[in-house]
Scaffold this motif. Structure first.
Motif, PDB file in Angstrom:
ATOM      1  N   ARG A  66      -2.885 -21.341  31.016  1.00 17.50           N
ATOM      2  CA  ARG A  66      -2.518 -21.350  29.457  1.00 17.50           C
ATOM      3  C   ARG A  66      -3.359 -20.433  28.704  1.00 17.50           C
ATOM      4  NH1 ARG A  66      -5.051 -25.361  28.847  1.00 17.50           N
ATOM      5  NH2 ARG A  66      -3.406 -26.896  29.389  1.00 17.50           N
ATOM      6  N   SER A  67      -4.480 -20.099  28.914  1.00 11.27           N
ATOM      7  CA  SER A  67      -5.503 -19.241  28.352  1.00 11.27           C
ATOM      8  C   SER A  67      -5.083 -17.760  28.686  1.00 11.27           C
ATOM      9  CB  SER A  67      -6.900 -19.281  28.893  1.00 11.27           C
ATOM     10  OG  SER A  67      -7.831 -18.224  28.567  1.00 11.27           O
ATOM     11  N   ARG A  68      -4.523 -17.397  29.888  1.00  9.14           N
ATOM     12  CA  ARG A  68      -4.019 -16.106  30.137  1.00  9.14           C
ATOM     13  C   ARG A  68      -2.806 -15.743  29.448  1.00  9.14           C
ATOM     14  NH1 ARG A  68      -5.561 -13.598  36.163  1.00  9.14           N
ATOM     15  NH2 ARG A  68      -7.723 -13.842  35.840  1.00  9.14           N
ATOM     16  N   LEU A  69      -2.039 -16.798  29.313  1.00 12.17           N
ATOM     17  CA  LEU A  69      -0.633 -16.759  28.729  1.00 12.17           C
ATOM     18  C   LEU A  69      -0.878 -16.389  27.098  1.00 12.17           C
ATOM     19  CD1 LEU A  69       1.724 -19.079  30.463  1.00 12.17           C
ATOM     20  CD2 LEU A  69       2.036 -16.704  30.309  1.00 12.17           C
ATOM     21  N   ILE A  70      -1.704 -16.996  26.516  1.00 10.72           N
ATOM     22  CA  ILE A  70      -1.847 -16.970  25.142  1.00 10.72           C
ATOM     23  C   ILE A  70      -2.483 -15.673  24.982  1.00 10.72           C
ATOM     24  CG2 ILE A  70      -3.381 -17.739  23.269  1.00 10.72           C
ATOM     25  CD1 ILE A  70      -3.155 -20.566  24.680  1.00 10.72           C
ATOM     26  N   ASP A 127      -2.610 -12.043  37.039  1.00 10.11           N
ATOM     27  CA  ASP A 127      -3.271 -11.089  36.161  1.00 10.11           C
ATOM     28  C   ASP A 127      -2.208 -10.933  34.824  1.00 10.11           C
ATOM     29  OD1 ASP A 127      -4.332  -9.254  34.272  1.00 10.11           O
ATOM     30  OD2 ASP A 127      -5.198  -7.981  35.919  1.00 10.11           O
ATOM     31  N   LEU A 128      -2.395 -11.160  33.762  1.00  9.81           N
ATOM     32  CA  LEU A 128      -1.411 -11.217  32.683  1.00  9.81           C
ATOM     33  C   LEU A 128      -1.843 -10.261  31.379  1.00  9.81           C
ATOM     34  CD1 LEU A 128      -0.335 -14.939  32.458  1.00  9.81           C
ATOM     35  CD2 LEU A 128       0.992 -12.820  33.347  1.00  9.81           C
ATOM     36  N   ASP A 129      -2.974  -9.350  32.020  1.00  8.80           N
ATOM     37  CA  ASP A 129      -3.370  -8.592  31.008  1.00  8.80           C
ATOM     38  C   ASP A 129      -2.052  -7.229  30.830  1.00  8.80           C
ATOM     39  OD1 ASP A 129      -4.450  -5.811  29.775  1.00  8.80           O
ATOM     40  OD2 ASP A 129      -6.238  -6.461  30.488  1.00  8.80           O
ATOM     41  N   TRP A 184       4.125  -4.022  33.808  1.00  8.39           N
ATOM     42  CA  TRP A 184       5.166  -2.774  33.779  1.00  8.39           C
ATOM     43  C   TRP A 184       6.762  -3.399  33.477  1.00  8.39           C
ATOM     44  CZ3 TRP A 184       3.330   2.158  33.243  1.00  8.39           C
ATOM     45  CH2 TRP A 184       1.837   2.463  33.167  1.00  8.39           C
ATOM     46  N   LEU A 185       7.498  -2.810  32.701  1.00  6.37           N
ATOM     47  CA  LEU A 185       8.541  -3.346  32.466  1.00  6.37           C
ATOM     48  C   LEU A 185       9.791  -1.974  32.651  1.00  6.37           C
ATOM     49  CD1 LEU A 185       7.796  -5.018  29.183  1.00  6.37           C
ATOM     50  CD2 LEU A 185       8.253  -6.351  31.133  1.00  6.37           C
ATOM     51  N   GLN A 186      10.836  -2.453  33.238  1.00  6.54           N
ATOM     52  CA  GLN A 186      12.297  -1.420  33.154  1.00  6.54           C
ATOM     53  C   GLN A 186      13.293  -2.161  32.008  1.00  6.54           C
ATOM     54  OE1 GLN A 186      13.896  -0.159  36.611  1.00  6.54           O
ATOM     55  NE2 GLN A 186      11.919   1.154  37.296  1.00  6.54           N
ATOM     56  N   PHE A 187      13.842  -1.556  31.204  1.00  6.75           N
ATOM     57  CA  PHE A 187      14.872  -1.738  30.256  1.00  6.75           C
ATOM     58  C   PHE A 187      16.154  -1.003  30.439  1.00  6.75           C
ATOM     59  CE2 PHE A 187      10.691  -2.256  27.876  1.00  6.75           C
ATOM     60  CZ  PHE A 187      10.655  -3.706  27.569  1.00  6.75           C
ATOM     61  N   SER A 226      -6.283  -9.111  39.864  1.00  5.32           N
ATOM     62  CA  SER A 226      -7.316 -10.276  39.551  1.00  5.32           C
ATOM     63  C   SER A 226      -6.399 -11.347  39.607  1.00  5.32           C
ATOM     64  CB  SER A 226      -8.232 -10.163  38.356  1.00  5.32           C
ATOM     65  OG  SER A 226      -7.266 -10.323  37.171  1.00  5.32           O
ATOM     66  N   PHE A 227      -6.849 -12.333  40.086  1.00  4.62           N
ATOM     67  CA  PHE A 227      -6.073 -13.795  40.037  1.00  4.62           C
ATOM     68  C   PHE A 227      -6.968 -15.147  40.038  1.00  4.62           C
ATOM     69  CE2 PHE A 227      -6.956 -12.756  44.390  1.00  4.62           C
ATOM     70  CZ  PHE A 227      -7.000 -14.051  45.191  1.00  4.62           C
TER      71      PHE A 227
END
Length: 231
Positions: free
Chosen positions: A136-140, A82-84, A89-92, A107-108
């Motif tokens: 490709r579609s999920r990345l875009i 899932d790439l939504d 979530w990120l840590q900086f 989802s996958f």
């Protein structure tokens, strides 16, 4: 579980309690100042006459970090996660370098021959080509709002950011093949990923490089991180 660990960095399957997490969707929100704050901190670390180097360097780092896990799952497990942005979530750190990345989505996409193909959260597809199309579609879809946000704040053109994303896709897929012991397979996957015209298609191809009686593939990049402009 830790999926990838270069040095102290960790890319996780789920959030832990190690610190504050930022939802990637907040970076792309038109009502949020967070993207500007992230890029401003990055620009302090990489000063230049304008924000373009900070934009290119930060977004390239984001692409590489995300794709290392996404393509690793695709190459090794034949699954597309899932790439939504709401589920990333990120840590900086204090300079806006990504320290950790985690997924909360369930989802996958997987091949219909996958043991988990009947799972409620799985979309099953029949062929490797269809799985690659889903990747490709999920990345875009995932990159689009971030590119709009980075471009809007820094003035760095959207085509240039897409070219960066495409080059990193090509490089990371080839690198995943090399890490798995089959560099040629990674290059073949990179070419197949790029063959369908899209915002992530490569503008150039790979070059064969000979060194010490060995041969390796090197991506003939079109994009530039603009590090040479950092003062």
């Amino acid at each position: 579980a830790t999926l990838y660990e270069p040095g102290a960095n960790q890319l996780l399957a789920a959030k832990d309690d190690s610190g504050a997490w930022l939802c990637a969707a907040e970076l792309a929100s038109a009502d949020s100042p967070i993207m500007g704050e992230i890029l401003d901190r990055y620009a302090i670390r990489h000063p230049a006459s304008n924000m373009h180097p900070a934009a290119a360097l930060w977004f390239g780092h984001y692409c590489y970090t995300l794709e290392a896990v996404v393509f690793g799952m695709y190459m090794l497990q034949q699954r597309v996660i899932d790439l939504d942005l709401n589920n990333i979530w990120l840590q900086f750190d204090e300079h806006s370098y990504i320290q950790k990345i985690a997924w909360t989505g369930r989802s996958f996409v997987a091949l219909d021959s996958d043991s988990a193909a009947a799972h409620a959260d799985c979309t099953a597809v029949a062929t490797r080509d269809a799985l690659r199309d889903a990747l490709r579609s999920r990345l875009i879809d995932s990159f689009t709002p971030l590119i709009q946000a980075v471009s809007g704040y820094t003035g760095f053109g959207k085509p240039g950011l897409w070219t960066l994303a495409a080059d990193y896709c090509g490089y990371v897929l080839a690198w995943m093949g090399e890490m798995a012991g089959d560099e040629a397979l990674g290059v073949a996957e990179s070419r197949a990923f790029s063959a369908t015209p899209s915002s992530l298609s490569l503008r150039k191809d790979f070059i064969l490089v000979e060194h010490l009686d060995d041969t390796h593939y090197m991506l003939d990049r079109t994009s530039c991180c603009l590090y040479y402009k950092v003062e």
